[in-house]
Design an enzyme around this catalytic site. Structure first.
Site, PDB file in Angstrom:
ATOM      1  N   ASP A   1     -44.063 -54.808 -22.341  1.00 25.53           N
ATOM      2  CA  ASP A   1     -43.390 -54.218 -23.494  1.00 25.53           C
ATOM      3  C   ASP A   1     -44.312 -54.358 -24.705  1.00 25.53           C
ATOM      4  O   ASP A   1     -44.621 -55.478 -25.118  1.00 25.53           O
ATOM      5  CB  ASP A   1     -42.066 -54.942 -23.733  1.00 25.53           C
TER       6      ASP A   1
ATOM      7  N   ASN B   1     -50.603 -44.730 -27.093  1.00 23.79           N
ATOM      8  CA  ASN B   1     -49.693 -43.597 -27.031  1.00 23.79           C
ATOM      9  C   ASN B   1     -48.224 -44.004 -27.020  1.00 23.79           C
ATOM     10  O   ASN B   1     -47.380 -43.277 -27.539  1.00 23.79           O
ATOM     11  CB  ASN B   1     -50.004 -42.767 -25.789  1.00 23.79           C
TER      12      ASN B   1
ATOM     13  N   TYR C   1     -39.288 -43.719 -38.318  1.00 21.18           N
ATOM     14  CA  TYR C   1     -40.394 -43.193 -37.508  1.00 21.18           C
ATOM     15  C   TYR C   1     -41.583 -42.797 -38.392  1.00 21.18           C
ATOM     16  O   TYR C   1     -42.734 -43.098 -38.077  1.00 21.18           O
ATOM     17  CB  TYR C   1     -39.894 -41.993 -36.709  1.00 21.18           C
ATOM     18  N   SER C   2     -41.295 -42.135 -39.514  1.00 21.95           N
ATOM     19  CA  SER C   2     -42.359 -41.732 -40.433  1.00 21.95           C
ATOM     20  C   SER C   2     -43.072 -42.953 -41.000  1.00 21.95           C
ATOM     21  O   SER C   2     -44.302 -42.962 -41.144  1.00 21.95           O
ATOM     22  CB  SER C   2     -41.792 -40.875 -41.572  1.00 21.95           C
TER      23      SER C   2
ATOM     24  N   ILE D   1     -44.290 -31.076 -29.760  1.00 23.63           N
ATOM     25  CA  ILE D   1     -44.886 -30.907 -28.439  1.00 23.63           C
ATOM     26  C   ILE D   1     -43.779 -30.828 -27.388  1.00 23.63           C
ATOM     27  O   ILE D   1     -42.741 -31.480 -27.506  1.00 23.63           O
ATOM     28  CB  ILE D   1     -45.833 -32.077 -28.104  1.00 23.63           C
TER      29      ILE D   1
END
Length: 240
Positions: A59, A86, A152-153, A185
């Site tokens: 993790d 990623n 998230y930003s 995406i």
């Protein structure tokens, strides 16, 4: 074959990156925390392309677990040539409704994960003197911000700042550090309800493909990219 650790490589963009690198002659070391069967399927594809198909399971938000897994891997294999950061999560909500846990989980995974994965690997890479590559996946949300994604930003913008600072520290060692910032995406993270509305904001009027992001990562991993560092390359169909 040069070994490259690719976190979150059991599906989506991570899978595409692993396959793309294997086709280019690298040996991607796969990573997952869940979905071991999906990771095994990717491993079989990598093996068919000449790689070992090795899988690491830990993790990235758990510092001690990540350190133990990566220290053990380095002890057995030496330093990797490259690392592709990623793995990440999104947990969206309007800021007034954002729960503490939503903030914490995203920051701990997407931003702390940068530190947790790279801290055990950077000094071995420096000591190996292999002039390696570090590539962090950010997001268009980290570049311009996005409604409903304050957490998230923040995390993805933090990844950009961290990568740019680390690039300065490692430049004299010949290790490049760059970010790739995908737009929208075609992955499981797309919400079909808003797909038509999102398309209107993309000049190309289509979503990107994971393979198009992977191709940029492949270039940044290459010898030809040895003088490219501290950059953020956006793959977004012209959104910004």
């Amino acid at each position: 074959m040069k070994k490259v650790i690719v976190t979150g490589s059991s599906r989506g963009i991570g899978r595409a990156i692993a396959i793309c690198l294997a086709k280019a002659g690298y040996d991607p070391v796969l990573h997952c925390v869940r979905r071991p069967e999906a990771a095994k399927a990717v491993a079989e594809e990598v093996k068919s392309l000449g790689g070992t198909g090795e899988i690491l399971k830990f993790d990235i938000s758990d510092r001690e677990e990540a350190k133990a897994a990566l220290d053990s891997w380095v002890e057995a294999n030496g330093a990797p040539y490259g690392v592709v950061l990623n793995a990440g999560i999104a947990d969206d909500n309007a800021f007034p409704a954002l729960e503490d846990d939503q903030w914490d989980r995203v920051i701990r995974t997407d931003l702390d994960g940068f530190y947790n994965v790279l801290k055990p690997l950077v000094m071995p890479m420096v000591q190996a003197r292999n002039r390696g590559r570090i590539i962090a996946l950010s997001s268009i949300s980290g570049v311009v911000g996005n409604r409903g994604q304050v957490n998230y930003s923040a995390a993805k913008a933090g990844v950009i700042g961290a990568a740019k600072a680390l690039a300065i520290e490692l430049a004299r060692r010949g290790i490049t550090v760059n970010c790739v910032a995908p737009g929208v995406i075609e992955t499981e993270m797309i919400d079909g309800v808003f797909a038509d509305e999102v398309l209107k904001a993309i000049p190309m009027r289509r979503f990107g493909k994971p393979e198009e992001v992977a191709a940029v990562v492949r270039f940044l991993m290459s010898e030809e990219a040895a003088y490219v560092t501290r950059q953020v390359i956006q793959v977004n169909g012209g959104m910004f």
